[in-house]
Write a protein that holds these residues in place. Structure first.
Motif, short mmCIF file in Angstrom:
data_model
loop_
_atom_site.label_atom_id
_atom_site.label_comp_id
_atom_site.label_asym_id
_atom_site.label_seq_id
_atom_site.Cartn_x
_atom_site.Cartn_y
_atom_site.Cartn_z
N SER B 36 21.20 -45.40 17.01
CA SER B 36 20.03 -45.84 17.76
C SER B 36 18.91 -44.81 17.66
N GLN B 40 15.28 -45.69 16.29
CA GLN B 40 14.09 -45.39 17.06
C GLN B 40 13.08 -44.65 16.21
N LEU B 117 18.00 -52.44 18.18
CA LEU B 117 18.22 -51.44 19.23
C LEU B 117 18.78 -52.10 20.49
N ILE B 120 22.39 -52.87 19.91
CA ILE B 120 23.22 -51.66 20.00
C ILE B 120 23.36 -51.23 21.45
N GLY B 121 22.26 -51.34 22.20
CA GLY B 121 22.30 -50.96 23.60
C GLY B 121 23.34 -51.79 24.36
#
Lengths: 133, 149
Positions: B36, B40, B117, B120-121
């Protein structure tokens, strides 16, 4: 008690154990190769999506060495599609290979466990024979 | 490899298996955290590129500018053309587009990265929950052991 038999059993066990280790290494290699192909697949997928959004008269270039060479959009699209097809094929091949490895690994594991118990049994009977003598 | 959803009854596991499971999940969490961060960074870069393109499209041809040769050396230059830009779309392919389309492209990429993201979070939250459950079970087991001793 024949020592020779014991020795040959131990040796056979060692050979099988090495083969098992080799299988594990093969599985790891398969895994790395797969990850590489998945990554390439994703990148090519992205490129194909971009190419599909283009007008017919768009200018597309490909980096060949240090030079940008102009490409026909339609040709570029078919090239990327072909590349994706190849990657899919490779992934399928890796999948079946992995399955094959896993089956072999399971069989080898069972074989190893059996050999181990055999050796143990033999050692025990030898020990009790020595104790009785 | 597709993740195989499997249910494990924690109460049937031995303590050492619990620990192994815990370590495995912790490692996975670390990998996801790493990914992540990378995502980012990439999203940030696309955002910067998009903003640069936006300001470029507002410039006129012949506009003087300073071009960075390295991060600390600049040379005087002129904007030759603001009509088209070349976008690196991956695997060595570059596409000529207008700056506006370029901005659009960057925005799309940022959105795509944000979606990843988010995914994944979500996975990380699930894993964290699993980790907590395992920890609780492990602690309960440890207490039971102590009481028996």
């Amino acid at each position: 008690m024949d020592v020779a038999k014991m020795e040959s059993m131990k040796q056979a066990f060692q050979t099988e154990a090495n083969a098992y280790k080799q299988l594990q290494a093969d599985v790891a290699k398969n895994h790395t190769a797969r990850q590489q192909f998945i990554q390439q697949q994703q990148e090519n997928d992205m490129v194909l999506k971009e190419l599909e959004m283009l007008e017919e008269d768009a200018n597309v270039y490909k980096l060949i060495g240090p030079a940008l060479v102009k490409q026909d959009p339609v040709e570029a699209k078919s090239n990327v599609s072909k590349r994706l097809e190849f990657i899919r094929g490779e992934l399928g091949r890796l999948d079946s290979q992995l399955k094959n490895y896993e089956e072999k690994q399971q069989k080898k594991g069972q074989q190893l466990a059996k050999m181990q118990t055999d050796i143990q049994a033999l050692t025990q009977s030898a020990a009790s024979a020595v104790a009785q003598a | 490899m597709p993740p195989q959803p499997q249910k494990i009854d924690l109460t049937t596991l031995e303590p050492r298996h619990l620990v192994a499971l815990k370590e495995q999940i912790e490692e996975e969490l670390q990998n996801f955290a790493q990914s992540s961060i990378t995502l980012q960074k990439a999203a940030g870069e696309f955002g910067t590129s998009g903003r640069s393109l936006e300001s470029l499209s507002e410039q006129k041809e012949g506009q003087p500018m300073l071009m960075p040769l390295t991060s600390s050396v600049y040379v005087a230059a002129e904007v030759a053309s603001v009509k088209t830009v070349l976008l690196d779309v991956g695997t060595g392919y570059y596409i000529e587009k207008s700056p506006k389309e370029g901005v659009e492209y960057c925005r799309r990429k940022v959105q795509m990265l944000k979606d990843s993201l988010d995914k994944i979070g979500q996975i990380m939250r699930d894993k964290q929950q699993q980790l907590q459950i395992i920890n609780t079970e492990y602690n309960a087991r440890a207490r039971a052991q102590q009481q028996r001793a």
